[in-house]
Design an enzyme around this catalytic site. Structure first.
Site, PDB file in Angstrom:
ATOM      1  N   SER A  93       0.821  -1.205   0.000  1.00 46.00           N
ATOM      2  CA  SER A  93       0.000   0.000   0.000  1.00 46.00           C
ATOM      3  C   SER A  93       0.866   1.270   0.000  1.00 46.00           C
ATOM      4  O   SER A  93       1.700   1.432  -0.876  1.00 46.00           O
ATOM      5  CB  SER A  93      -0.938  -0.069   1.213  1.00 46.00           C
ATOM      6  OG  SER A  93      -1.953   0.865   1.100  1.00 46.00           O
ATOM      7  N   ASP A 146      -9.267  -5.737  -5.419  1.00 46.68           N
ATOM      8  CA  ASP A 146      -8.719  -4.646  -4.611  1.00 46.68           C
ATOM      9  C   ASP A 146      -9.282  -3.317  -5.105  1.00 46.68           C
ATOM     10  O   ASP A 146      -9.001  -2.875  -6.209  1.00 46.68           O
ATOM     11  CB  ASP A 146      -7.194  -4.651  -4.743  1.00 46.68           C
ATOM     12  CG  ASP A 146      -6.509  -3.808  -3.696  1.00 46.68           C
ATOM     13  OD1 ASP A 146      -7.107  -2.799  -3.266  1.00 46.68           O
ATOM     14  OD2 ASP A 146      -5.377  -4.145  -3.318  1.00 46.68           O
ATOM     15  N   HIS A 186      -7.330  -5.629  -0.807  1.00 51.75           N
ATOM     16  CA  HIS A 186      -6.211  -4.916  -0.200  1.00 51.75           C
ATOM     17  C   HIS A 186      -5.640  -5.564   1.063  1.00 51.75           C
ATOM     18  O   HIS A 186      -4.425  -5.683   1.210  1.00 51.75           O
ATOM     19  CB  HIS A 186      -6.665  -3.491   0.118  1.00 51.75           C
ATOM     20  CG  HIS A 186      -5.574  -2.491   0.079  1.00 51.75           C
ATOM     21  ND1 HIS A 186      -4.891  -2.173  -1.070  1.00 51.75           N
ATOM     22  CD2 HIS A 186      -5.023  -1.743   1.058  1.00 51.75           C
ATOM     23  CE1 HIS A 186      -3.983  -1.248  -0.804  1.00 51.75           C
ATOM     24  NE2 HIS A 186      -4.036  -0.977   0.483  1.00 51.75           N
TER      25      HIS A 186
END
Ligand SMILES: *[C@@H]1O[C@H](CO)[C@@H](O)[C@H](O)[C@H]1NC(C)=O
Ligand SMILES: *[C@@H]1O[C@H](CO)[C@@H](O)[C@H](O)[C@H]1NC(C)=O
Ligand SMILES: *[C@@H]1O[C@H](CO)[C@@H](O)[C@H](O)[C@H]1NC(C)=O
Length: 415
Positions: A187, A357, A390
């Site tokens: 991320s 995601d 995610h």
């Protein structure tokens, strides 16, 4: 002053970041299970090594690393695996540096069992593992002169993570090990890595880089929350702007989220899937542990900078909002861009992204890959995991089989 578009984008970010892990539809802010962040760092006796590593029979060292702008960062080192890897003779272990995302800290990597979490899998495979923690998180609330209760402590965005935090941890690990480093980001940890490497930083210390759930371009972030954003809780967000620290456990932020989730027609269960994507593989009891430890504070300015990235669809330095301010900081009226295509073409890169995601959207990852289209073909590996979203990349119960073994293999291929 941030523009209304900034505010809307920030609202989106707040939601997804704080709700990132609630597969059961509950969310942290309404549980009231968060302890207060009182500005003091916990003693190392309750540090990440003690609470999450040594209890599993691994060696672990706590380290302090100073950044050039005075922050004192905390790192953990797991120097070897549990299963008696003695590095015989000149066969030195290769260091791996693991960088977490926004609003969490290094502990998130350690929530799964030793057999299933990334740092311990790497240690058991013969790597010397270093876990970074970003300024402002629980164990990184120290500075040579600033107090975290002082707004000045929070005057930074992810530009400063690129300019100061990464160089500090890279320099430290390089000094301690005398070896080039394998980097792993998740991320925001991917964004700052990409930005840093695109400027040629760390080139002398970097061996390869793995980007999990890469965040670079953000303009296709799924917009199920768009409806909500249109209703824009601008008043609440503006209130947040007054706070230099963005503490998701704090009164203002949780009040904001409560209001959001209580809004007619808004169902926080749907928000979770709509915003983070449908995480396939989270363990509900682990999510509870996660919520007890995270989310962590960051700077409001950092959130604004991310919101600018969502809005503008380009990777630029922090926009000070006025041409004259930008001129003062950058010598030009608009913030300079990071050019991802400038990443050294022979840097071994592994990119792993998920089909579900909603933050690292497939279209945005394709844009990232497009910027890497001149990368040496045999130096770029890309893996697509259809049902991953995610949070699966850090906490998925099958992440070992689906992602981590591939990361290990990628690093071993560079030896
Ligand atoms: C690395 O070690 C050198 C020599 O001991 C020292 O001067 C330098 O400050 C160290 N750098 C970091 C980032 O620790
Ligand atoms: C889920 O997490 C709990 C608590 O950490 C653990 O006991 C359990 O084995 C986990 N389940 C799976 C399927 O990994
Ligand atoms: C980005 O870098 C690439 C490769 O170095 C170059 O060809 C391209 O013109 C640059 N793009 C911009 C917008 O500067």
């Amino acid at each position: 002053m941030p523009s209304p578009a900034d505010l809307v984008a920030l609202g989106l970010l707040l939601c997804f970041l704080v709700l990132v892990v609630g597969p059961d539809g509950t969310h942290g802010s309404s549980r009231g299970s968060f302890g207060p962040n009182n500005g003091a760092a916990a003693p190392v006796s309750n540090g990440i090594c003690a609470t999450s590593v040594t209890i599993h029979g691994y060696k672990c060292q706590e380290h302090e690393v100073n950044t050039e702008d005075g922050y004192i960062l905390n790192m953990q080192r797991i120097p070897e695996g549990r299963v008696g890897w003695s590095s015989g003779g000149g066969n030195k272990k290769q260091p791996v540096l693991i960088q977490h995302g926004v609003l969490v800290d290094g502990m998130t990597w350690l929530l799964n069992s030793p057999e299933q979490n990334l740092p311990m899998i790497l240690a058991d495979n013969g790597f010397d593992v270093w876990i970074a923690n970003t300024r402002g998180t629980r164990f990184c609330r120290h500075h040579v002169s600033l107090d975290p209760l002082h707004p000045k402590f929070w005057d930074w965005s992810w530009d400063e993570l690129v300019t100061y935090d990464l160089p500090a941890v890279f320099g430290f690990v390089f000094n301690q090990t005398g070896q080039k480093i394998h980097y792993i980001g998740h991320s925001l940890g991917t964004l700052i890595g990409l930005a840093s490497f695109s400027e040629g930083h760390q080139a002398d210390k970097l061996k390869s880089a793995a980007f999990l759930s890469p965040i670079a371009y953000l303009s296709h972030m799924k917009t199920a929350l768009g409806v909500l954003a249109a209703r824009a809780f601008v008043g609440e967000i503006t209130t947040l702007f007054g706070i230099a620290e963005f503490n998701p456990k704090g009164h203002e932020a949780s009040g904001f989220l409560k209001a959001l989730c209580g809004y007619p027609g808004v169902n926080c269960y749907d928000l979770v899937s709509a915003i983070t994507g449908k995480n396939c593989c989270l363990n509900a009891s682990m999510v509870d542990i996660f919520l007890k430890n995270e989310p962590q504070s960051t700077a409001t300015k950092n959130m604004v900078h991310l919101a600018q990235t969502v809005r503008d669809g380009v990777i630029k330095k922090y926009d000070h909002g006025r041409p004259d301010y930008n001129l003062m900081h950058y010598g030009q009226p608009r913030p300079p861009a990071y050019n991802i295509s400038n990443i050294a073409r022979d840097l071994p890169v592994f990119i792993c992204y998920g089909g579900e995601d909603a933050l690292s959207d497939v279209l945005d990852v394709q844009q990232l890959l497009d910027h890497l289209k001149f990368h040496d073909v045999n130096k770029l590996s890309v893996q697509y995991i259809k049902d991953y979203a995610h949070a699966d990349f850090i906490m998925g119960i099958n992440a070992k089989d689906v992602v981590y073994n591939q990361v290990v293999q990628f690093f071993k291929n560079q030896q």
